[in-house]
Design an enzyme around this catalytic site. Structure first.
Site, PDB file in Angstrom:
ATOM      1  CG  ASN A   9      -1.706   1.209   1.453  1.00 47.37           C
ATOM      2  OD1 ASN A   9      -1.784   2.051   0.555  1.00 47.37           O
ATOM      3  ND2 ASN A   9      -2.319   1.333   2.623  1.00 47.37           N
ATOM      4  CD1 TRP A  10       3.530   0.924  -2.839  1.00 43.09           C
ATOM      5  CD2 TRP A  10       3.619   2.069  -4.757  1.00 43.09           C
ATOM      6  NE1 TRP A  10       4.253   0.168  -3.735  1.00 43.09           N
ATOM      7  CE2 TRP A  10       4.324   0.850  -4.931  1.00 43.09           C
ATOM      8  CE3 TRP A  10       3.543   2.946  -5.847  1.00 43.09           C
ATOM      9  CZ2 TRP A  10       4.945   0.497  -6.136  1.00 43.09           C
ATOM     10  CZ3 TRP A  10       4.155   2.597  -7.045  1.00 43.09           C
ATOM     11  CH2 TRP A  10       4.851   1.385  -7.177  1.00 43.09           C
ATOM     12  CE  LYS A  11      -0.170   3.191   4.735  1.00 47.73           C
ATOM     13  NZ  LYS A  11      -0.044   3.284   6.179  1.00 47.73           N
ATOM     14  CG  HIS A  96      -5.840   1.926   5.226  1.00 46.26           C
ATOM     15  ND1 HIS A  96      -5.384   2.877   6.118  1.00 46.26           N
ATOM     16  CD2 HIS A  96      -4.840   1.028   5.084  1.00 46.26           C
ATOM     17  CE1 HIS A  96      -4.151   2.560   6.494  1.00 46.26           C
ATOM     18  NE2 HIS A  96      -3.798   1.440   5.881  1.00 46.26           N
ATOM     19  CD  GLU A  98      -2.817   5.474   6.859  1.00 47.44           C
ATOM     20  OE1 GLU A  98      -2.798   5.511   5.611  1.00 47.44           O
ATOM     21  OE2 GLU A  98      -1.889   4.963   7.530  1.00 47.44           O
ATOM     22  CD  GLU A 168      -3.610  -2.551   7.419  1.00 47.65           C
ATOM     23  OE1 GLU A 168      -2.502  -2.778   6.935  1.00 47.65           O
ATOM     24  OE2 GLU A 168      -4.235  -1.510   7.194  1.00 47.65           O
ATOM     25  N   GLY A 174       2.457   2.104  10.820  1.00 45.37           N
ATOM     26  CA  GLY A 174       3.423   3.193  10.682  1.00 45.37           C
ATOM     27  C   GLY A 174       4.124   3.579  11.975  1.00 45.37           C
ATOM     28  CB  SER A 214       5.176  -1.957  11.932  1.00 45.15           C
ATOM     29  OG  SER A 214       4.758  -0.631  12.201  1.00 45.15           O
ATOM     30  N   GLY A 235       2.786  -1.039   4.256  1.00 47.61           N
ATOM     31  CA  GLY A 235       2.910   0.366   3.902  1.00 47.61           C
ATOM     32  C   GLY A 235       4.361   0.721   3.651  1.00 47.61           C
ATOM     33  N   GLY A 236       4.993   1.319   4.644  1.00 48.86           N
ATOM     34  CA  GLY A 236       6.361   1.833   4.508  1.00 48.86           C
ATOM     35  C   GLY A 236       7.347   0.900   3.824  1.00 48.86           C
TER      36      GLY A 236
HETATM   37  P1  PGA Z   1       2.813   0.185   7.635  1.00 44.60           P
HETATM   38  O1  PGA Z   1       1.337   0.419   7.006  1.00 44.60           O
HETATM   39  O2  PGA Z   1       3.333  -1.093   7.057  1.00 44.60           O
HETATM   40  O3  PGA Z   1       3.608   1.387   7.203  1.00 44.60           O
HETATM   41  O4  PGA Z   1       2.640   0.094   9.102  1.00 44.60           O
HETATM   42  C1  PGA Z   1       0.457  -0.649   6.829  1.00 44.60           C
HETATM   43  C2  PGA Z   1      -0.840  -0.152   6.248  1.00 44.60           C
HETATM   44  O5  PGA Z   1      -1.291   0.937   6.626  1.00 44.60           O
HETATM   45  O6  PGA Z   1      -1.465  -0.810   5.392  1.00 44.60           O
END
Ligand code: PGA
Length: 252
Positions: A9-11, A96, A98, A168, A174, A214, A235-236
């Site tokens: 997930n590149w956000k 998600h 966010e 999640e 994050g 994470s 994500g990251g």
């Molecule tokens: P993260 O994000 O790996 O940076 O914790 C995961 C996500 O939000 O899907």
């Protein structure tokens, strides 16, 4: 036997040039990807078309990070399922945390989007998870069960079986703080039981349940070898080709 789904997930990261550069790196590594895992990347809307085109002939799937549930019409700023399907998008992330936190996504809209995705043959990845406060109050299971019940309301078994769920925990996204593999697997198992209650064990056994929060190359194996965890939403660590590749190949 459920296949693993490793999804990036590149956000809101990577402009078009950065996206295509990262895709080139992934393409060069893709010949060595673990054959037992499906690999998915979810760039920003504006880059989806070009990323999809660039991946032609490669076995890397492309997903969107959100969509609207309506078919067409006066919804300024929104993207429809048909628009995504039209450019070859395979998956869509829905609900998600966010989006729930910053953009008013709620279980009712998650439910509408889940149904709309299936109508258009796009596989939804439905995100669920509790806040730190909810976990500390001991209501994490109740919270997640509620999200599942509302998210899957009036979704029939033939669609549920093709839906991916990403567990999640919000406190792990994050933050560098992952759920322990025991906590993650316990919740994945619990989610499978919820699906079994709503549908049947035959269906719940087939649903892919990911963990997200994470995930990195150095903890991927511990998490992904748990009995009820069938992949990761990353994500990251998905923004660096080498790191993402190591997660895909966690078993090696
Ligand atoms: P993260 O994000 O790996 O940076 O914790 C995961 C996500 O939000 O899907």
């Amino acid at each position: 036997m459920r296949r693993k789904l490793i999804a990036g997930n590149w956000k809101m990261n990577n402009d078009l040039d950065d996206s295509l550069a990262l895709v080139e790196e992934l393409k060069s590594l893709s010949g060595k990807f673990d054959k037992d895992a499906d690999v998915l990347i979810c760039p920003a809307f504006v880059n989806l078309y070009h990323v999809k085109q660039s991946l032609s002939g490669f076995d890397i799937k492309v997903g969107a990070q959100n969509m609207h549930f309506e078919e067409v019409g006066a919804f300024t700023g929104e993207i429809s399922p048909a628009m995504l399907k039209n450019i070859g998008v395979d998956y869509v992330i829905i609900g998600h945390s966010e989006r729930r936190q910053y953009f008013n996504e709620v279980d009712e809209t998650v439910n509408k989007k889940l149904k709309a995705a299936h109508i258009h043959g796009i596989i939804p990845i439905v995100c669920v998870g509790e806040t730190l406060k909810q976990r500390e109050s001991g209501i994490e299971k109740e919270t997640v069960k509620n999200q599942i019940i509302k998210g899957f309301e009036n979704v029939d078994g033939s669609e549920a079986v093709k839906t991916v769920i990403a567990y999640e925990p919000i406190w792990a996204i994050g933050t560098g703080r992952t759920a322990s593999s025991r906590q993650a697997n316990e919740m994945a198992y619990f989610i499978r039981n919820c699906l079994s209650e709503i549908y049947s064990s035959d269906i719940s056994d087939k649903v892919i349940i990911q963990y997200g929060g994470s995930v990195k190359a150095d903890n991927a194996k511990e998490i992904l070898t748990q009995s009820d965890i069938d992949g990761a939403l990353i994500g990251g660590a998905s923004l660096k080709a080498e790191e993402f590749y190591k997660i895909i190949n966690y078993a090696k």
